[in-house]
Design a protein around this motif. Structure first.
Motif, PDB file in Angstrom:
ATOM      1  N   ALA A   1       0.759  -1.496  -0.119  1.00 10.71           N
ATOM      2  CA  ALA A   1       0.029  -0.109   0.172  1.00 10.71           C
ATOM      3  C   ALA A   1       0.950   1.138   0.138  1.00 10.71           C
ATOM      4  O   ALA A   1       0.642   2.142  -0.791  1.00 10.71           O
ATOM      5  N   GLY A   2       1.862   1.125   0.811  1.00 13.78           N
ATOM      6  CA  GLY A   2       2.799   2.398   0.919  1.00 13.78           C
ATOM      7  C   GLY A   2       3.586   2.589  -0.206  1.00 13.78           C
ATOM      8  O   GLY A   2       3.344   3.881  -0.740  1.00 13.78           O
TER       9      GLY A   2
ATOM     10  N   PHE B   1       2.031   6.493  -6.888  1.00 14.51           N
ATOM     11  CA  PHE B   1       1.061   7.341  -7.623  1.00 14.51           C
ATOM     12  C   PHE B   1       1.134   8.929  -7.339  1.00 14.51           C
ATOM     13  O   PHE B   1       1.101   9.413  -8.290  1.00 14.51           O
ATOM     14  N   SER B   2       1.658   9.137  -6.177  1.00 17.32           N
ATOM     15  CA  SER B   2       1.757  10.351  -5.850  1.00 17.32           C
ATOM     16  C   SER B   2       2.966  10.986  -6.493  1.00 17.32           C
ATOM     17  O   SER B   2       2.809  12.323  -7.141  1.00 17.32           O
TER      18      SER B   2
ATOM     19  N   GLN C   1     -11.950  -7.697  -1.287  1.00 15.89           N
ATOM     20  CA  GLN C   1     -11.030  -7.196  -0.615  1.00 15.89           C
ATOM     21  C   GLN C   1     -10.020  -6.460  -1.360  1.00 15.89           C
ATOM     22  O   GLN C   1      -9.479  -5.465  -1.018  1.00 15.89           O
ATOM     23  N   TRP C   2      -9.489  -6.944  -2.538  1.00 13.37           N
ATOM     24  CA  TRP C   2      -8.371  -6.494  -3.330  1.00 13.37           C
ATOM     25  C   TRP C   2      -8.877  -5.184  -4.291  1.00 13.37           C
ATOM     26  O   TRP C   2      -8.355  -4.318  -4.163  1.00 13.37           O
ATOM     27  N   GLN C   3     -10.421  -5.096  -4.147  1.00 11.50           N
ATOM     28  CA  GLN C   3     -10.906  -3.740  -4.871  1.00 11.50           C
ATOM     29  C   GLN C   3     -10.678  -2.697  -3.705  1.00 11.50           C
ATOM     30  O   GLN C   3     -10.246  -1.508  -3.966  1.00 11.50           O
ATOM     31  N   VAL C   4     -11.150  -3.122  -2.511  1.00  9.76           N
ATOM     32  CA  VAL C   4     -11.036  -2.040  -1.278  1.00  9.76           C
ATOM     33  C   VAL C   4      -9.456  -1.589  -1.073  1.00  9.76           C
ATOM     34  O   VAL C   4      -8.972  -0.250  -1.205  1.00  9.76           O
TER      35      VAL C   4
ATOM     36  N   VAL D   1      -5.441   2.429  -1.919  1.00  6.77           N
ATOM     37  CA  VAL D   1      -4.029   2.834  -2.326  1.00  6.77           C
ATOM     38  C   VAL D   1      -4.316   4.037  -3.330  1.00  6.77           C
ATOM     39  O   VAL D   1      -3.226   5.143  -3.177  1.00  6.77           O
ATOM     40  N   VAL D   2      -5.034   4.284  -4.373  1.00 13.57           N
ATOM     41  CA  VAL D   2      -5.200   4.795  -5.342  1.00 13.57           C
ATOM     42  C   VAL D   2      -5.547   6.336  -4.617  1.00 13.57           C
ATOM     43  O   VAL D   2      -4.967   7.515  -4.817  1.00 13.57           O
ATOM     44  N   VAL D   3      -6.612   6.474  -3.908  1.00 11.30           N
ATOM     45  CA  VAL D   3      -6.877   7.432  -3.160  1.00 11.30           C
ATOM     46  C   VAL D   3      -5.945   8.211  -2.362  1.00 11.30           C
ATOM     47  O   VAL D   3      -5.658   9.255  -2.372  1.00 11.30           O
TER      48      VAL D   3
END
Lengths: 342, 320
Positions: free
Chosen positions: A140-141, A147-148, A199-202, A207-209
């Protein structure tokens, strides 16, 4: 010389951490969802070389546990049961990075159990869950930080390279994102996502958000560098040779910002890991049975767990060295980027 | 005066933009408060669509935004589905609690950070300074979550502090001062946690700003004139170092607000944080927007105050 040493040392430690997390299946004696119903909240197993008679064993062993008849829900060491630790044992099947299937675990006991960090309320091994949880939290990190940086590089690059009204609009937008109280905003965005999805969608959405909210700071820094970088002589020369804007940005201008991007990345990763941990702790992130460092802590919200089972704190205490190394790496990188630029 | 007006106009525009953004985001989100009703066989679909019409959820976006904005201006701030009242009064109590917490934590953090930072700058390079720096980096890496949990453990284990909440049960009838003392007792742990969460950043910045000021030539000159050390530090160096610290004040509010969510939830302080988490789980859209807006207002107001302070303290900005 010393500076260089610090940078490589922190990188080596970080690489070690990540390798351990990546090979969680091999290092963890159990699967993250394997429950031992007879041992909820079992304390960490001690590893012994000497038994209760003082005899030395070359192979380390753990004692078995039995229920404490006086204190319901606690355990006593059973000195009669000795389970020697075995290395490279065959156990539950797992996959490394979703590719490499295997059944060999680094260590384990054939009968009995070894819980290096105790178990949680379902009798799941905390040590295994810590390693597996790291896969979610670290991924996630990293993905969010990527992305950032990507977003920041695109927006900062465009704003810095073209300037004018485009710069004005993009940087005003950035100010908007900087002015938002980001954790509240992250919560608001989480509220916009459906509660019951896979789960993987969440995970992906979160992560994208997280990543998209944080683009403004790297964008500002990258814009500053691009603005000075595009005035360099070799960029003007390349332009005179007829290079297109896209080529200039890609080959000549943005590479000058790579150092800053890398530094920002090492700063953002721990911050985003924390964001994921916080959300999951509050029950807004990845749910059971998938472990993340946040869900390992979630049970501490109950006072009796907090007060009686100290080993539930162990996973977080071990997070501190990870963050410390990340900050040290960012520090060392920053010094290096500065010394290269000067 | 013109500077102030321009900054305020900028702040208002910023808040408007944030409101449009968060409103749009939450309005287009899948799922609503009434979705779980729809699954209930005892509630007919006419009832649900009637309720949707009553609350105006089926209206077009622009109409909803305009209505929300007008209710915002009236102080109602929309309607909470879960609580069945307008959001304004609901948020008002919670925001007061959060403000009480963050302002006392800010006070505590700065009261601790300024002496530590000045001391660190004055004794730069000594063992004490280094030990202090290490402690601060260690504190920086401890996640707020862990900090809050440790404080909670302290409260549960020792019993010196109340575990969560803001007032003790049955304290309603007692006189004013004992009620204040009761709230203060409940405030200690959350405020301490929040202050500790922001302390390392503050100390680091204060220390480096003071070092910059102490290394500038005019301090050397003042020292040459034989001005005593304490006077040199507080009367000469501190005002010169205050410039970055004032902007730091604005930034520290943002950190405080973010850290306060988790601290409030873990230590059960009845502020905006727990309300927000519950509202998200209940899909109570207007409460969520309200909390986001309120916290943005705090943040923007804090930055505005620090800008104005900077304007008053630094003549160079005034000339621009």
């Amino acid at each position: 010389m010393k500076r260089r040493y610090k940078l490589w040392a922190t990188f080596a430690v970080l690489a070690g951490f990540h390798a351990a997390i990546l090979f969680a299946g091999f290092l963890a004696p159990y699967s993250f969802s394997a429950q031992d119903r007879d041992a909820p909240y079992a304390p960490p197993s001690r590893i012994h070389f000497f038994d209760s008679h003082g005899t030395f064993h070359a192979r380390p062993f753990v004692y078995g546990m039995k229920d404490d008849p006086e204190n319901y829900g606690t355990y006593r060491v059973d000195f009669q049961q000795i389970y020697p630790l075995r290395f490279f044992v065959t156990g539950a099947p797992y996959k490394i990075a979703g590719l490499l299937a295997s059944r060999t675990h680094c260590f384990g006991t054939a009968p009995g159990h070894v819980f290096l960090m105790g178990t949680d309320g379902y009798g799941r091994d905390q040590f295994s869950r810590l390693l597996y949880g790291g896969q979610i939290s670290l991924a996630a990190g990293w993905i969010a930080a990527a992305f950032s940086i990507l977003f920041g590089a695109i927006i900062g690059g465009l704003a810095g390279f073209y300037g004018g009204w485009l710069d004005d609009i993009l940087m005003r937008g950035g100010e908007l994102f900087l002015a938002l109280p980001w954790l509240y905003f992250l919560f608001a965005v989480r509220a916009a996502l459906p509660l019951q999805v896979a789960q993987w969608q969440v995970f992906l959405l979160l992560v994208v958000v997280i990543g998209l909210i944080g683009w403004a700071r790297p964008a500002r820094l990258i814009r500053g560098i691009v603005m000075s970088a595009k005035e360099r002589n070799f960029v003007t020369a390349a332009r005179a040779f007829g290079a297109s804007d896209a080529y200039l940005l890609r080959r000549h201008v943005l590479p000058q910002a790579y150092g800053v991007m890398l530094t920002q990345m090492t700063l953002l990763v721990p911050q985003y890991i924390l964001a994921e941990v916080t959300l999951t702790f509050l029950g807004l992130g990845v749910g059971e049975p998938m472990p993340s460092w946040g869900s390992l802590l979630a049970s501490l919200q109950q006072y009796y767990v907090l007060a009686s089972y100290w080993w539930m704190f162990l996973p977080t205490v071990l997070l501190i060295p990870v963050f410390l190394t990340y900050y040290a790496a960012a520090d060392a990188l920053q010094e290096r980027v500065k010394s290269v630029a000067l | 005066m013109r500077y102030l007006a321009r900054r305020s106009a900028h702040a208002v525009l910023l808040l408007l933009a944030i409101s449009v953004f968060s409103f749009a985001l939450l309005q287009w989100a899948p799922g609503s408060f009434f979705d779980s009703m729809r699954l209930d066989p005892r509630i007919s679909s006419q009832t649900v669509s009637g309720m949707r019409a009553e609350y105006g959820i089926d209206r077009p976006f622009v109409v909803r935004y305009a209505r929300w904005l007008s209710s915002m201006l009236k102080g109602e701030m929309g309607f909470s589905f879960a609580y069945g009242t307008s959001v304004g009064p609901l948020l008002c109590v919670r925001a007061r609690n959060t403000l009480l917490l963050t302002s006392s934590a800010t006070l505590l953090a700065w009261l601790l950070a300024i002496p530590i930072g000045i001391w660190g700058a004055a004794s730069k390079g000594t063992w004490g300074d280094r030990a202090c720096g290490m402690t601060m980096s260690a504190l920086l890496t401890i996640p707020d979550l862990l900090l809050a949990l440790i404080l909670l453990l302290l409260a549960v284990r020792t019993g010196w502090f109340p575990v969560g909440g803001m007032v003790s049960a049955g304290v309603g009838g007692v006189d004013f001062w004992s009620r204040v003392a009761d709230v203060a007792r409940h405030l200690i742990l959350p405020a301490l946690g929040l202050a500790l969460a922001t302390l390392p950043i503050l100390v680091r910045h204060i220390r480096s700003a003071m070092i910059d000021a102490l290394e500038s030539p005019f301090i050397g000159a003042a020292r040459g004139h034989g001005i005593p050390r304490a006077r040199l530090l507080f009367r000469y160096a501190l005002p010169a170092a205050s410039n970055p610290l004032i902007s730091l004040f604005g930034f520290s509010i943002a950190t405080m607000l973010s850290a306060s969510v988790i601290i409030e939830v873990v230590l059960s302080w009845p502020g905006l944080g727990p309300l927000m988490v519950q509202a998200i789980l209940a899909r109570d859209v207007y409460v969520v927007i309200g909390v986001v807006m309120l916290s943005s207002v705090f943040l923007v107001a804090g930055n505005l105050v620090s800008d104005v302070l900077l304007f008053m303290s630094d003549p160079r900005i005034r000339v621009e």
